[in-house]
Write an enzyme that holds these catalytic residues in place. Structure first.
Site, PDB file in Angstrom:
ATOM      1  N   ALA A 185       0.835  -1.210   0.000  1.00 21.65           N
ATOM      2  CA  ALA A 185       0.000   0.000   0.000  1.00 21.65           C
ATOM      3  C   ALA A 185       0.864   1.251   0.000  1.00 21.65           C
ATOM      4  O   ALA A 185       0.596   2.202  -0.747  1.00 21.65           O
ATOM      5  CB  ALA A 185      -0.931  -0.011   1.209  1.00 21.65           C
ATOM      6  N   TYR A 186       1.897   1.266   0.830  1.00 19.83           N
ATOM      7  CA  TYR A 186       2.792   2.420   0.898  1.00 19.83           C
ATOM      8  C   TYR A 186       3.490   2.633  -0.444  1.00 19.83           C
ATOM      9  O   TYR A 186       3.543   3.748  -0.962  1.00 19.83           O
ATOM     10  CB  TYR A 186       3.818   2.204   2.011  1.00 19.83           C
ATOM     11  CG  TYR A 186       4.763   3.360   2.224  1.00 19.83           C
ATOM     12  CD1 TYR A 186       4.364   4.477   2.949  1.00 19.83           C
ATOM     13  CD2 TYR A 186       6.055   3.336   1.715  1.00 19.83           C
ATOM     14  CE1 TYR A 186       5.229   5.548   3.157  1.00 19.83           C
ATOM     15  CE2 TYR A 186       6.928   4.399   1.907  1.00 19.83           C
ATOM     16  CZ  TYR A 186       6.504   5.503   2.639  1.00 19.83           C
ATOM     17  OH  TYR A 186       7.359   6.559   2.823  1.00 19.83           O
ATOM     18  N   SER A 187       4.007   1.560  -1.032  1.00 20.07           N
ATOM     19  CA  SER A 187       4.698   1.673  -2.317  1.00 20.07           C
ATOM     20  C   SER A 187       3.747   2.167  -3.399  1.00 20.07           C
ATOM     21  O   SER A 187       4.103   3.042  -4.205  1.00 20.07           O
ATOM     22  CB  SER A 187       5.290   0.318  -2.712  1.00 20.07           C
ATOM     23  OG  SER A 187       6.237  -0.132  -1.759  1.00 20.07           O
TER      24      SER A 187
END
Length: 250
Positions: free
Chosen positions: A156-158
């Site tokens: 999700a962060y990437s």
């Protein structure tokens, strides 16, 4: 500290009460800007107001950047004090849990995307009309080298940071003739409280990828952001500026 002239500029720094955002806010203020901190953590903002150097930020406003109504209310409150906005730093973000994509909880995915990607979109959507009307502005989005390379166990962060890079490029092209410049920085890991959300294994993995063998310092990222907010930055828009200790390869 090198001198960068931001005298008379009015800045919003989201997630500016602590960590990287606070370092950015302090650097902008130290260069002459009036800094308005937008943050969801009221306790951190109270601490910032108490011990921020040079008398504290110009204002602290509690806001969830993933809530469009809250963003619009925060801008109204900021405008009432500042009279306008010259600089915007979209820094607010969370890392989410560390686990493979197929095990990643849907609710965590949505929350990371909401804050790290939808948040900057909502803030830009609200602030850009003011900058266009003024004919001048600087927007700096805090992305990540993870958005260029993809960190394992951080889907999700990437994805959010990759999307933020693309948003920067899109908005930069849209505003290229307006006097409003839009850029992003893509740091490798910077040791702040966001590490509290990560496993030690993930932290060790990130450090192992940095040829300089250390994490970035908040002040190093703040220095680049300050230049991107200045008049000296005049022919860069839609740009991606790496601060990765040698990790970035393109």
């Amino acid at each position: 500290m090198n001198t960068i002239d931001l005298n008379g500029r009015r800045a919003i720094v989201t997630g500016g009460a602590q960590g990287l955002g606070r370092a950015i806010g302090e650097r902008l203020q130290g260069s002459g800007a009036a800094v308005y901190v937008w943050d969801f953590d009221s306790a951190a903002m109270a601490k910032a107001q108490a011990d921020w150097p040079d008398g504290g930020p110009a204002g602290c406003i509690e806001v969830d950047v993933s809530d469009p109504d809250a963003v619009e209310a925060a801008l109204r409150e900021t405008q009432a004090s500042a009279g306008g906005i010259d600089l915007l730093v979209n820094n607010a973000g969370i890392s989410g849990p560390n686990m493979p994509t197929w095990e990643y909880p849907v609710e965590d995915w949505r929350r990371v995307i909401d804050i790290d990607l939808t948040g900057p979109y909502l803030v830009c959507r609200t602030v850009v009309p003011l900058m266009r009307e003024a004919g001048w502005g600087r927007i700096v989005n805090i992305a990540s080298v993870a958005g260029k390379e993809g960190n394992p166990n951080a889907p999700a962060y990437s994805a959010a940071k990759g999307g933020l890079i693309a948003l920067t490029k899109s908005l930069g092209k849209e505003l290229a003739g307006s006097g409003v410049l839009v850029n992003c920085v893509t740091p490798a890991a910077v040791e702040t409280r966001i590490f509290d959300q990560m496993t030690q294994t993930h932290i060790d993995m990130m450090k192992s990828k940095i040829p300089m063998g250390r994490f970035g310092l908040p002040q190093e990222i703040a220095a680049m952001v300050a230049w991107l907010c200045s008049e000296d930055c005049s022919f860069s828009t839609g740009g991606v500026f790496d601060l990765s200790g040698g990790r970035a390869t393109y």
